[in-house]
Design a protein around this motif. Sequence first.
Motif, PDB file in Angstrom:
ATOM      1  N   LYS A 304       0.822  -1.208   0.000  1.00 23.21           N
ATOM      2  CA  LYS A 304       0.000   0.000   0.000  1.00 23.21           C
ATOM      3  C   LYS A 304       0.857   1.261   0.000  1.00 23.21           C
ATOM      4  N   LEU A 305       1.988   1.210   0.666  1.00 23.95           N
ATOM      5  CA  LEU A 305       2.889   2.355   0.650  1.00 23.95           C
ATOM      6  C   LEU A 305       3.408   2.596  -0.763  1.00 23.95           C
ATOM      7  N   ASP A 306       3.696   1.509  -1.481  1.00 23.98           N
ATOM      8  CA  ASP A 306       4.163   1.638  -2.864  1.00 23.98           C
ATOM      9  C   ASP A 306       3.069   2.254  -3.741  1.00 23.98           C
ATOM     10  N   ALA A 307       1.832   1.779  -3.545  1.00 26.94           N
ATOM     11  CA  ALA A 307       0.713   2.327  -4.319  1.00 26.94           C
ATOM     12  C   ALA A 307       0.484   3.791  -3.974  1.00 26.94           C
ATOM     13  N   LEU A 308       0.628   4.126  -2.691  1.00 24.16           N
ATOM     14  CA  LEU A 308       0.476   5.513  -2.256  1.00 24.16           C
ATOM     15  C   LEU A 308       1.551   6.383  -2.893  1.00 24.16           C
ATOM     16  N   GLU A 309       2.765   5.868  -2.968  1.00 22.39           N
ATOM     17  CA  GLU A 309       3.857   6.619  -3.590  1.00 22.39           C
ATOM     18  C   GLU A 309       3.565   6.902  -5.058  1.00 22.39           C
ATOM     19  N   ASP A 310       2.991   5.920  -5.750  1.00 22.74           N
ATOM     20  CA  ASP A 310       2.631   6.114  -7.157  1.00 22.74           C
ATOM     21  C   ASP A 310       1.588   7.230  -7.305  1.00 22.74           C
ATOM     22  N   LEU A 311       0.589   7.251  -6.407  1.00 27.96           N
ATOM     23  CA  LEU A 311      -0.455   8.272  -6.475  1.00 27.96           C
ATOM     24  C   LEU A 311       0.100   9.664  -6.192  1.00 27.96           C
ATOM     25  N   ILE A 312       0.984   9.753  -5.203  1.00 26.75           N
ATOM     26  CA  ILE A 312       1.593  11.048  -4.865  1.00 26.75           C
ATOM     27  C   ILE A 312       2.465  11.539  -6.018  1.00 26.75           C
ATOM     28  N   GLU A 313       3.208  10.618  -6.633  1.00 25.45           N
ATOM     29  CA  GLU A 313       4.046  10.996  -7.769  1.00 25.45           C
ATOM     30  C   GLU A 313       3.188  11.463  -8.943  1.00 25.45           C
ATOM     31  N   ALA A 314       2.055  10.759  -9.163  1.00 24.03           N
ATOM     32  CA  ALA A 314       1.154  11.127 -10.259  1.00 24.03           C
ATOM     33  C   ALA A 314       0.500  12.475 -10.009  1.00 24.03           C
ATOM     34  N   ALA A 315       0.341  12.847  -8.731  1.00 29.07           N
ATOM     35  CA  ALA A 315      -0.244  14.157  -8.403  1.00 29.07           C
ATOM     36  C   ALA A 315       0.662  15.306  -8.823  1.00 29.07           C
ATOM     37  N   ASN A 316       1.955  15.012  -8.976  1.00 30.65           N
ATOM     38  CA  ASN A 316       2.924  15.976  -9.507  1.00 30.65           C
ATOM     39  C   ASN A 316       2.915  17.297  -8.743  1.00 30.65           C
ATOM     40  N   GLY A 317       2.960  17.183  -7.414  1.00 23.13           N
ATOM     41  CA  GLY A 317       3.012  18.380  -6.576  1.00 23.13           C
ATOM     42  C   GLY A 317       1.664  18.896  -6.135  1.00 23.13           C
ATOM     43  N   LYS A 318       0.586  18.363  -6.712  1.00 21.22           N
ATOM     44  CA  LYS A 318      -0.753  18.772  -6.302  1.00 21.22           C
ATOM     45  C   LYS A 318      -1.020  18.236  -4.903  1.00 21.22           C
ATOM     46  N   PRO A 319      -1.561  19.035  -3.983  1.00 18.50           N
ATOM     47  CA  PRO A 319      -1.762  18.585  -2.598  1.00 18.50           C
ATOM     48  C   PRO A 319      -2.668  17.365  -2.498  1.00 18.50           C
ATOM     49  N   VAL A 320      -2.327  16.454  -1.590  1.00 15.19           N
ATOM     50  CA  VAL A 320      -3.145  15.268  -1.333  1.00 15.19           C
ATOM     51  C   VAL A 320      -3.409  15.173   0.162  1.00 15.19           C
ATOM     52  N   LEU A 321      -4.591  14.695   0.497  1.00 16.94           N
ATOM     53  CA  LEU A 321      -4.972  14.479   1.896  1.00 16.94           C
ATOM     54  C   LEU A 321      -5.153  12.987   2.105  1.00 16.94           C
ATOM     55  N   ILE A 322      -4.337  12.400   2.968  1.00 17.53           N
ATOM     56  CA  ILE A 322      -4.343  10.959   3.211  1.00 17.53           C
ATOM     57  C   ILE A 322      -5.045  10.666   4.529  1.00 17.53           C
ATOM     58  N   TYR A 323      -6.050   9.814   4.477  1.00 13.08           N
ATOM     59  CA  TYR A 323      -6.732   9.391   5.697  1.00 13.08           C
ATOM     60  C   TYR A 323      -6.203   8.032   6.139  1.00 13.08           C
ATOM     61  N   TYR A 324      -5.817   7.941   7.411  1.00 19.63           N
ATOM     62  CA  TYR A 324      -5.356   6.678   7.993  1.00 19.63           C
ATOM     63  C   TYR A 324      -6.283   6.309   9.145  1.00 19.63           C
ATOM     64  N   ASN A 325      -6.233   5.046   9.581  1.00 22.20           N
ATOM     65  CA  ASN A 325      -7.095   4.593  10.671  1.00 22.20           C
ATOM     66  C   ASN A 325      -6.334   4.064  11.876  1.00 22.20           C
ATOM     67  N   TYR A 326      -5.047   3.743  11.701  1.00 18.47           N
ATOM     68  CA  TYR A 326      -4.248   3.198  12.800  1.00 18.47           C
ATOM     69  C   TYR A 326      -2.963   4.002  12.939  1.00 18.47           C
ATOM     70  N   ARG A 327      -2.452   4.053  14.175  1.00 19.85           N
ATOM     71  CA  ARG A 327      -1.227   4.823  14.422  1.00 19.85           C
ATOM     72  C   ARG A 327      -0.055   4.285  13.615  1.00 19.85           C
ATOM     73  N   HIS A 328      -0.002   2.940  13.466  1.00 19.31           N
ATOM     74  CA  HIS A 328       1.130   2.403  12.716  1.00 19.31           C
ATOM     75  C   HIS A 328       1.045   2.782  11.233  1.00 19.31           C
ATOM     76  N   GLU A 329      -0.152   3.025  10.722  1.00 20.52           N
ATOM     77  CA  GLU A 329      -0.274   3.521   9.348  1.00 20.52           C
ATOM     78  C   GLU A 329       0.316   4.921   9.245  1.00 20.52           C
ATOM     79  N   ARG A 330      -0.021   5.771  10.213  1.00 18.47           N
ATOM     80  CA  ARG A 330       0.520   7.126  10.220  1.00 18.47           C
ATOM     81  C   ARG A 330       2.043   7.095  10.290  1.00 18.47           C
ATOM     82  N   SER A 331       2.578   6.257  11.173  1.00 18.05           N
ATOM     83  CA  SER A 331       4.036   6.182  11.352  1.00 18.05           C
ATOM     84  C   SER A 331       4.725   5.703  10.082  1.00 18.05           C
ATOM     85  N   ARG A 332       4.147   4.706   9.445  1.00 14.92           N
ATOM     86  CA  ARG A 332       4.767   4.149   8.235  1.00 14.92           C
ATOM     87  C   ARG A 332       4.670   5.122   7.069  1.00 14.92           C
ATOM     88  N   ILE A 333       3.555   5.840   6.978  1.00 15.19           N
ATOM     89  CA  ILE A 333       3.419   6.856   5.932  1.00 15.19           C
ATOM     90  C   ILE A 333       4.444   7.966   6.153  1.00 15.19           C
TER      91      ILE A 333
END
Length: 448
Positions: A304-333
């Motif tokens: 999922k981190l790899d997929a998230l990286e692809d989406l952020i790269e595709a945004a090309n600097g456009k702001p993104v808001l990421i919603y997480y549900n667990y603390r370890h998700e926040r830490s890993r992101i």
Amino acid sequence: MQYKAHDYQEYAKEEIIKKKACGLFLEPGLGKTVITLSAIWELMFDYFEISKVLVIAPLRVAENTWTEELEKWDHLTFLRISKVLGSEKERIEALKTPADIYVINRENVAWLCKLCDWDFDMLVIDELSSFKNPSSKRFKALRKKRPGIDRVVGLTGTPSTNGLMDLWSEIYLLDQGKRLGKTIGSYRADFFVPDRMNGYIVYSYKPRPGAEEFIYSLLSDLCVSMKSRDFLEIPERLERDVKVKLPETAKGIYKEMEREMVAKFTDKTIDAVNAAVLTNKLIQMASGAVYDDQGNTAELHSSKLDALEDLIEAANGKPVLIYYNYRHERSRINERFKDAVEIKTPEDFKAWNKGEISIAMAHPASMGHGLNLQHGGSTVIWFSLPWSLELYSQANARLWRQGQKDTVVIFRLLAEGTIDRDVARALEKKDITQEALMQAVKARVTDG
């Protein structure tokens, strides 16, 4: 600022004035706060029907939204507000302060109900859906006070996030049981039949044939529904499911956990004592990591981190808001994206809306109500989905609302062959029920 009400806002205001009890099911962005404040102003200074109003709201909304709206509009100048927040001493002082409107957070409702003085002649429940649990202390406490309150307004955009069973306690606070019955038991017996069962144990109920339509008809004179797209020009909203493929090793461990309720990896044993715990563990494992019994994090994969990286790269600097549900998700992101910023304070929200944050993170429970984030971006990414339709809908509505200039795109990272798809289906099913309710009590407002 001068307030020029839209026709639908004028209609909603008149509904509040006309009815002693009124439910306004208004989607975010329609201005339910200024509508309600305008009705309060007229009831207080034109009709002389009320003199002291209590507003119950989520903490962040109680702290900021009602005061900000009061200060924003010229026609509300004479209304005084007191925020019953903070320590008990501060709350008591706020109650002693002369004011027209007293705003308190819902966590302190039971405390307030215990006080001897209860001379509010109008009650506004901002986010009525937060009283959907008839067993909660806040509902039980407020239920006892309800007979002494002359006027009640319930505000929400998500009245039945988990199905029609949610409605009983919400509607009871409005009409004291006139439409759906005096008890949750009688409501259940009249309109529902057992659905999922194990012997004599009933896990869930489903509406009787024709019950949904009958419930809607009962509420048609009490509640008004309005959807943003019917009255406002807001951009399109698109949902895109991003399929995430797990590595074979991670998939095997996931299937073992799903089948055996126990799995071992990275020298940690992960087990689940019941189905509820198993569900929680599987959602975490689908996102890439899971807590063990000691609260330590065991990492399973980074897909999922790899997929998230692809989406952020595709945004090309456009702001993104990421919603997480667990603390370890926040830490890993945060570990993968060093410039990601968790937004949770008023200063963070301002920075986001100014375009100063390119990668934002937030927990949906902290973003649910009263926040306007539409000026900072138009891309939402769900790292993992919540079970709650209310959290999901309200969090998305922070960006998809009036004032947004771009198409809002909501990406949902779903691990293939996992519980992620089940959660997505559950949210869609709940939305079908809620949409039916919203349509049934929809306001008919004509222009001109």
